[in-house]
Design an enzyme around this catalytic site. Sequence first.
Site, PDB file in Angstrom:
ATOM      1  N   SER A 152       0.896  -1.223   0.022  1.00 61.00           N
ATOM      2  CA  SER A 152       0.006   0.083   0.066  1.00 61.00           C
ATOM      3  C   SER A 152       0.738   1.012  -0.101  1.00 61.00           C
ATOM      4  O   SER A 152       0.300   2.437  -0.301  1.00 61.00           O
ATOM      5  CB  SER A 152      -0.861  -0.016   1.159  1.00 61.00           C
ATOM      6  N   ASN A 208      -3.169   6.181  -1.724  1.00 57.19           N
ATOM      7  CA  ASN A 208      -3.227   6.036  -0.003  1.00 57.19           C
ATOM      8  C   ASN A 208      -2.383   7.485   0.326  1.00 57.19           C
ATOM      9  O   ASN A 208      -2.353   7.798   1.489  1.00 57.19           O
ATOM     10  CB  ASN A 208      -2.302   4.932   0.298  1.00 57.19           C
ATOM     11  N   HIS A 210      -1.013  -2.885  -7.205  1.00 57.14           N
ATOM     12  CA  HIS A 210      -1.743  -2.494  -5.993  1.00 57.14           C
ATOM     13  C   HIS A 210      -3.089  -2.614  -6.301  1.00 57.14           C
ATOM     14  O   HIS A 210      -3.652  -1.658  -6.953  1.00 57.14           O
ATOM     15  CB  HIS A 210      -1.168  -0.956  -5.484  1.00 57.14           C
ATOM     16  N   GLU A 263      -3.427   0.017  -9.415  1.00 62.19           N
ATOM     17  CA  GLU A 263      -2.313   1.254  -9.453  1.00 62.19           C
ATOM     18  C   GLU A 263      -1.057   0.476  -9.514  1.00 62.19           C
ATOM     19  O   GLU A 263      -0.704  -0.394  -8.705  1.00 62.19           O
ATOM     20  CB  GLU A 263      -2.400   1.968  -7.954  1.00 62.19           C
TER      21      GLU A 263
HETATM   22  N1  CAA Z   1     -15.359 -10.291  -2.278  1.00 61.94           N
HETATM   23  C1  CAA Z   1     -15.903 -10.498  -3.280  1.00 61.94           C
HETATM   24  N2  CAA Z   1     -17.215  -9.750  -3.730  1.00 61.94           N
HETATM   25  C2  CAA Z   1     -17.596  -8.824  -2.882  1.00 61.94           C
HETATM   26  C3  CAA Z   1     -17.191  -8.547  -1.499  1.00 61.94           C
HETATM   27  C4  CAA Z   1     -15.652  -9.400  -1.352  1.00 61.94           C
HETATM   28  N3  CAA Z   1     -14.786  -8.928  -0.266  1.00 61.94           N
HETATM   29  N4  CAA Z   1     -17.727  -7.574  -0.900  1.00 61.94           N
HETATM   30  C5  CAA Z   1     -18.934  -7.368  -1.832  1.00 61.94           C
HETATM   31  N5  CAA Z   1     -18.639  -7.999  -3.063  1.00 61.94           N
HETATM   32  C6  CAA Z   1     -19.678  -8.136  -3.948  1.00 61.94           C
HETATM   33  C7  CAA Z   1     -21.194  -8.611  -3.730  1.00 61.94           C
HETATM   34  O1  CAA Z   1     -20.766  -9.990  -4.046  1.00 61.94           O
HETATM   35  C8  CAA Z   1     -21.924  -7.738  -4.654  1.00 61.94           C
HETATM   36  O2  CAA Z   1     -21.659  -8.335  -6.087  1.00 61.94           O
HETATM   37  P1  CAA Z   1     -22.901  -8.330  -7.238  1.00 61.94           P
HETATM   38  O3  CAA Z   1     -22.962  -6.994  -7.341  1.00 61.94           O
HETATM   39  O4  CAA Z   1     -22.384  -9.149  -8.113  1.00 61.94           O
HETATM   40  O5  CAA Z   1     -24.144  -8.935  -6.577  1.00 61.94           O
HETATM   41  C9  CAA Z   1     -21.162  -6.262  -4.916  1.00 61.94           C
HETATM   42  O6  CAA Z   1     -19.652  -6.504  -4.344  1.00 61.94           O
HETATM   43  C10 CAA Z   1     -21.780  -5.429  -3.785  1.00 61.94           C
HETATM   44  O7  CAA Z   1     -21.824  -5.955  -2.427  1.00 61.94           O
HETATM   45  P2  CAA Z   1     -23.040  -5.640  -1.544  1.00 61.94           P
HETATM   46  O8  CAA Z   1     -24.275  -5.482  -2.139  1.00 61.94           O
HETATM   47  O9  CAA Z   1     -22.917  -6.999  -0.420  1.00 61.94           O
HETATM   48  O10 CAA Z   1     -22.312  -4.427  -0.614  1.00 61.94           O
HETATM   49  P3  CAA Z   1     -21.973  -2.754  -1.110  1.00 61.94           P
HETATM   50  O11 CAA Z   1     -23.114  -2.498  -2.098  1.00 61.94           O
HETATM   51  O12 CAA Z   1     -22.337  -2.285   0.363  1.00 61.94           O
HETATM   52  O13 CAA Z   1     -20.581  -2.925  -1.615  1.00 61.94           O
HETATM   53  C11 CAA Z   1     -18.339  -2.530  -1.066  1.00 61.94           C
HETATM   54  C12 CAA Z   1     -19.478  -3.322  -0.725  1.00 61.94           C
HETATM   55  C13 CAA Z   1     -18.112  -2.639  -2.391  1.00 61.94           C
HETATM   56  C14 CAA Z   1     -17.065  -2.912  -0.014  1.00 61.94           C
HETATM   57  C15 CAA Z   1     -18.600  -0.755  -0.720  1.00 61.94           C
HETATM   58  O14 CAA Z   1     -19.020  -0.657   0.426  1.00 61.94           O
HETATM   59  C16 CAA Z   1     -17.472  -0.026  -1.126  1.00 61.94           C
HETATM   60  O15 CAA Z   1     -17.148   0.301  -2.178  1.00 61.94           O
HETATM   61  N6  CAA Z   1     -16.849   0.345   0.040  1.00 61.94           N
HETATM   62  C17 CAA Z   1     -15.479   1.139  -0.439  1.00 61.94           C
HETATM   63  C18 CAA Z   1     -14.213   0.120  -0.549  1.00 61.94           C
HETATM   64  C19 CAA Z   1     -13.119   1.165  -0.593  1.00 61.94           C
HETATM   65  O16 CAA Z   1     -12.948   2.079  -0.643  1.00 61.94           O
HETATM   66  N7  CAA Z   1     -12.257   0.192  -1.269  1.00 61.94           N
HETATM   67  C20 CAA Z   1     -10.699   0.711  -1.064  1.00 61.94           C
HETATM   68  C21 CAA Z   1     -10.019   0.917   0.128  1.00 61.94           C
HETATM   69  S1  CAA Z   1      -8.571   1.559  -0.007  1.00 61.94           S
HETATM   70  C22 CAA Z   1      -7.414   0.175  -0.536  1.00 61.94           C
HETATM   71  O17 CAA Z   1      -8.085  -0.675  -0.803  1.00 61.94           O
HETATM   72  C23 CAA Z   1      -5.942   0.682  -0.691  1.00 61.94           C
HETATM   73  C24 CAA Z   1      -5.190   0.094   0.282  1.00 61.94           C
HETATM   74  O18 CAA Z   1      -3.840   0.038   0.064  1.00 61.94           O
HETATM   75  C25 CAA Z   1      -5.701   0.292   1.702  1.00 61.94           C
HETATM   76  P1  NAD Z   2      -4.239  -9.424   6.003  1.00 61.64           P
HETATM   77  O1  NAD Z   2      -3.584  -9.341   7.495  1.00 61.64           O
HETATM   78  O2  NAD Z   2      -5.540  -9.723   5.835  1.00 61.64           O
HETATM   79  O3  NAD Z   2      -3.429 -11.022   5.345  1.00 61.64           O
HETATM   80  C1  NAD Z   2      -1.960 -11.102   5.213  1.00 61.64           C
HETATM   81  C2  NAD Z   2      -1.832 -12.608   5.102  1.00 61.64           C
HETATM   82  O4  NAD Z   2      -0.282 -12.652   4.931  1.00 61.64           O
HETATM   83  C3  NAD Z   2      -2.073 -13.322   6.593  1.00 61.64           C
HETATM   84  O5  NAD Z   2      -2.806 -14.384   6.116  1.00 61.64           O
HETATM   85  C4  NAD Z   2      -0.723 -13.778   7.136  1.00 61.64           C
HETATM   86  O6  NAD Z   2      -0.676 -15.239   7.450  1.00 61.64           O
HETATM   87  C5  NAD Z   2       0.225 -13.727   5.646  1.00 61.64           C
HETATM   88  N1  NAD Z   2       1.720 -13.500   5.896  1.00 61.64           N
HETATM   89  C6  NAD Z   2       2.209 -12.909   6.581  1.00 61.64           C
HETATM   90  N2  NAD Z   2       3.645 -12.835   6.776  1.00 61.64           N
HETATM   91  C7  NAD Z   2       3.924 -14.013   5.847  1.00 61.64           C
HETATM   92  C8  NAD Z   2       4.884 -14.496   5.152  1.00 61.64           C
HETATM   93  N3  NAD Z   2       6.152 -14.076   5.543  1.00 61.64           N
HETATM   94  N4  NAD Z   2       4.804 -15.298   4.202  1.00 61.64           N
HETATM   95  C9  NAD Z   2       3.601 -15.829   3.833  1.00 61.64           C
HETATM   96  N5  NAD Z   2       2.389 -15.374   4.290  1.00 61.64           N
HETATM   97  C10 NAD Z   2       2.420 -14.303   5.200  1.00 61.64           C
HETATM   98  O7  NAD Z   2      -3.499  -8.426   5.280  1.00 61.64           O
HETATM   99  P2  NAD Z   2      -4.193  -7.573   3.968  1.00 61.64           P
HETATM  100  O8  NAD Z   2      -5.077  -6.785   4.417  1.00 61.64           O
HETATM  101  O9  NAD Z   2      -4.567  -8.790   2.853  1.00 61.64           O
HETATM  102  O10 NAD Z   2      -3.047  -6.828   3.277  1.00 61.64           O
HETATM  103  C11 NAD Z   2      -1.823  -7.461   2.730  1.00 61.64           C
HETATM  104  C12 NAD Z   2      -1.061  -6.579   1.775  1.00 61.64           C
HETATM  105  O11 NAD Z   2      -1.802  -5.977   0.855  1.00 61.64           O
HETATM  106  C13 NAD Z   2      -0.350  -5.330   2.528  1.00 61.64           C
HETATM  107  O12 NAD Z   2       0.679  -5.015   2.131  1.00 61.64           O
HETATM  108  C14 NAD Z   2      -1.522  -4.051   2.569  1.00 61.64           C
HETATM  109  O13 NAD Z   2      -0.764  -3.244   2.663  1.00 61.64           O
HETATM  110  C15 NAD Z   2      -1.833  -4.434   1.321  1.00 61.64           C
HETATM  111  N6  NAD Z   2      -3.025  -3.976   0.729  1.00 61.64           N
HETATM  112  C16 NAD Z   2      -4.321  -3.969   1.851  1.00 61.64           C
HETATM  113  C17 NAD Z   2      -5.464  -3.392   1.447  1.00 61.64           C
HETATM  114  C18 NAD Z   2      -6.535  -3.527   2.728  1.00 61.64           C
HETATM  115  O14 NAD Z   2      -7.398  -2.897   2.657  1.00 61.64           O
HETATM  116  N7  NAD Z   2      -6.259  -4.479   3.642  1.00 61.64           N
HETATM  117  C19 NAD Z   2      -5.529  -2.875   0.357  1.00 61.64           C
HETATM  118  C20 NAD Z   2      -4.551  -2.808  -0.829  1.00 61.64           C
HETATM  119  C21 NAD Z   2      -3.286  -3.420  -0.258  1.00 61.64           C
END
Ligand code: CAA
Ligand code: NAD
Length: 284
Positions: free
Chosen positions: A120, A191, A141, A153
């Site tokens: 991330s 991010n 990403h 990304e």
């Molecule tokens: N895995 C697979 N499919 C999933 C799922 C999951 N975990 N969660 C939901 N779905 C699917 C559902 O099956 C459904 O599919 P269909 O349309 O084909 O039936 C669809 O997604 C919509 O799901 P729901 O109706 O249950 O739920 P919702 O409309 O509330 O949507 C959500 C759920 C897509 C998660 C929505 O709440 C959302 O967009 N949230 C914001 C998510 C976001 O911002 N993500 C980015 C985070 S930042 C990041 O990822 C980067 C990082 O490095 C941290």
């Molecule tokens: P998570 O905690 O759900 O899963 C991580 C998994 O990695 C665990 O099952 C753990 O057992 C395994 N693991 C840890 N160290 C390991 C190793 N050395 N060898 C093999 N397996 C190992 O974490 P996550 O949320 O899936 O995040 C994973 C990566 O993806 C991170 O780099 C995170 O920054 C990135 N990411 C996370 C998100 C998010 O929304 N959570 C979104 C985009 C990117």
Amino acid sequence: MVEINRMGVIGAGQMGSGIAQLAALNGVDVWLHDSDVEALTRARNSISKNIERQVSKGHLTQDVAHNALRRLRCTCNLEDFGSVDLVVEAIVESEDVKKNLFVQLDKIVEGSAILASNTSSISITRLASATTRPSQVIGMHFMNPPPVMKLVEIIRGADTSDDTYQATRCLAERFGKTVICSNDYPGFIVNRILMPMINEAFYTLYTGVASKEDIDTGMKLGTNHPMGPLELADFIGLDVCLSIMKVLHIGLGDSRYAPCPLLVQYVDAGRLGRKRGIGVYDYN
Ligand code: CAA
Ligand code: NAD
């Protein structure tokens, strides 16, 4: 250009399991690895459940679902990754742990293969420097949840080759994603912008401006975000959010990126969000 037909995914948590699902559904043979065998079991169950739900909604045929599940193999043994074309790691967001994994992968995976990270925030250039193939290391990403979110990304390290970039981009497009490309700076594009907003939501709660519910409702209804920032932090994982804030804080050298003490305290208390049943909210 390397064509990706066999892929390895490392880390079977929320991201790795979603990436493996996406690959299997798009005709790629996938090895999914985790050091924790229970994580692999959970991942296989959740992938099967998600695919079956798509079948029951009429979005997939039984045949497509069956073939996808056949393409997915789970393993606790990294040595099984010898013949993959690309590996994407989705393990814990720690530079040291990821570097250590890249050193191992560099020895196991064929010389022509690409090593990608789903990090991330962490520098791709520094991860690449742990390997003997920096031109074949790249950031890929995915957003959470990978099967649903439309973006990938791509981050090029200082030495990432054009071939590596094109092959990774083609794979993301084959998965139906829109690609954006970022230079290698802390937090990249998404991010760099999203996490300070989430951190600010924690400060808003910490300093008593409003309740968690009102902060989330404010951002959901006031700015049309699908989730409020605190709910989203729980969804991402508070440990992941904190790790990203630390990378931004150290990497950009500016106190405005300092992680909110409340976020730090929740992580210290093991309140990691939905995956632990408790974070800002209680899901039990
Ligand atoms: N895995 C697979 N499919 C999933 C799922 C999951 N975990 N969660 C939901 N779905 C699917 C559902 O099956 C459904 O599919 P269909 O349309 O084909 O039936 C669809 O997604 C919509 O799901 P729901 O109706 O249950 O739920 P919702 O409309 O509330 O949507 C959500 C759920 C897509 C998660 C929505 O709440 C959302 O967009 N949230 C914001 C998510 C976001 O911002 N993500 C980015 C985070 S930042 C990041 O990822 C980067 C990082 O490095 C941290
Ligand atoms: P998570 O905690 O759900 O899963 C991580 C998994 O990695 C665990 O099952 C753990 O057992 C395994 N693991 C840890 N160290 C390991 C190793 N050395 N060898 C093999 N397996 C190992 O974490 P996550 O949320 O899936 O995040 C994973 C990566 O993806 C991170 O780099 C995170 O920054 C990135 N990411 C996370 C998100 C998010 O929304 N959570 C979104 C985009 C990117």
